[in-house]
Motif scaffolding. Structure first.
Motif, short mmCIF file in Angstrom:
data_model
loop_
_atom_site.label_atom_id
_atom_site.label_comp_id
_atom_site.label_asym_id
_atom_site.label_seq_id
_atom_site.Cartn_x
_atom_site.Cartn_y
_atom_site.Cartn_z
N ALA A 1 0.83 -1.37 -0.07
CA ALA A 1 -0.25 -0.05 -0.03
C ALA A 1 0.89 1.13 0.10
O ALA A 1 0.59 2.25 -0.61
CB ALA A 1 -0.96 -0.01 1.17
N LEU B 1 1.17 4.19 -2.80
CA LEU B 1 1.17 5.48 -2.49
C LEU B 1 2.06 6.23 -3.06
O LEU B 1 1.95 7.42 -3.53
CB LEU B 1 0.99 5.62 -0.98
CG LEU B 1 0.65 6.85 -0.38
CD1 LEU B 1 -0.77 7.73 -1.12
CD2 LEU B 1 0.61 7.08 0.90
N VAL C 1 -3.57 5.15 -6.70
CA VAL C 1 -4.13 5.81 -5.32
C VAL C 1 -5.31 4.58 -4.94
O VAL C 1 -5.43 4.15 -4.00
CB VAL C 1 -4.80 7.01 -5.30
CG1 VAL C 1 -5.80 7.19 -4.15
CG2 VAL C 1 -3.61 8.34 -5.24
N GLU C 2 -6.07 4.34 -6.09
CA GLU C 2 -7.03 3.38 -5.88
C GLU C 2 -6.44 1.90 -5.36
O GLU C 2 -7.30 1.33 -4.59
CB GLU C 2 -7.85 3.16 -7.19
CG GLU C 2 -8.59 4.31 -7.30
CD GLU C 2 -9.84 4.75 -6.15
OE1 GLU C 2 -10.37 3.87 -5.68
OE2 GLU C 2 -9.64 5.91 -5.92
N LYS D 1 -5.49 2.08 -1.83
CA LYS D 1 -6.54 1.92 -1.00
C LYS D 1 -7.01 0.54 -0.99
O LYS D 1 -7.37 0.25 0.40
CB LYS D 1 -7.79 2.75 -1.48
CG LYS D 1 -7.35 4.18 -1.22
CD LYS D 1 -8.83 5.13 -1.61
CE LYS D 1 -8.81 6.42 -2.03
NZ LYS D 1 -10.02 7.26 -2.60
N PHE E 1 -4.61 -1.50 0.96
CA PHE E 1 -4.67 -1.06 2.68
C PHE E 1 -5.83 -1.47 3.50
O PHE E 1 -5.90 -2.26 4.29
CB PHE E 1 -4.87 0.50 2.72
CG PHE E 1 -5.02 1.02 3.96
CD1 PHE E 1 -3.67 0.98 4.71
CD2 PHE E 1 -5.96 1.64 4.61
CE1 PHE E 1 -3.90 1.47 6.19
CE2 PHE E 1 -5.98 1.89 5.73
CZ PHE E 1 -5.06 1.82 6.71
N PHE E 2 -7.08 -1.51 2.68
CA PHE E 2 -8.29 -2.15 3.42
C PHE E 2 -8.17 -3.62 3.47
O PHE E 2 -8.83 -4.03 4.54
CB PHE E 2 -9.72 -1.33 2.83
CG PHE E 2 -9.85 0.21 2.96
CD1 PHE E 2 -9.88 0.38 4.33
CD2 PHE E 2 -9.84 1.17 1.89
CE1 PHE E 2 -10.00 1.65 4.57
CE2 PHE E 2 -9.93 2.20 2.41
CZ PHE E 2 -10.08 2.83 3.61
#
Length: 58
Positions: free
Chosen positions: A5, A9, A28-29, A32, A35-36
């Motif tokens: 992640a 970034l 960026v997507e 995300k 990360f989630f």
């Protein structure tokens, strides 16, 4: 997984500085999502560890 992640970034930030808006948005997507997913796996692991518990050693 958090490392991925952060990598996405950093790629997004560099792409944004160089003016590649589409690539930056995609990175960026991706950051995300990764990360989630990492947070979800951590929470599942924490809950399973709490439910299982540790049996006392004899």
């Amino acid at each position: 997984m958090i490392g991925w992640a952060v990598t996405f970034l950093v790629v997004a930030l560099i792409a944004a500085l160089l003016g590649f808006g589409g690539i930056a948005g995609t990175a960026v997507e991706a950051a995300k999502i990764v990360f989630f997913v990492a947070i979800a796996l951590f929470l599942i692991s924490a809950v399973m560890g709490a439910v299982r518990g540790r049996s006392p050693r004899l």
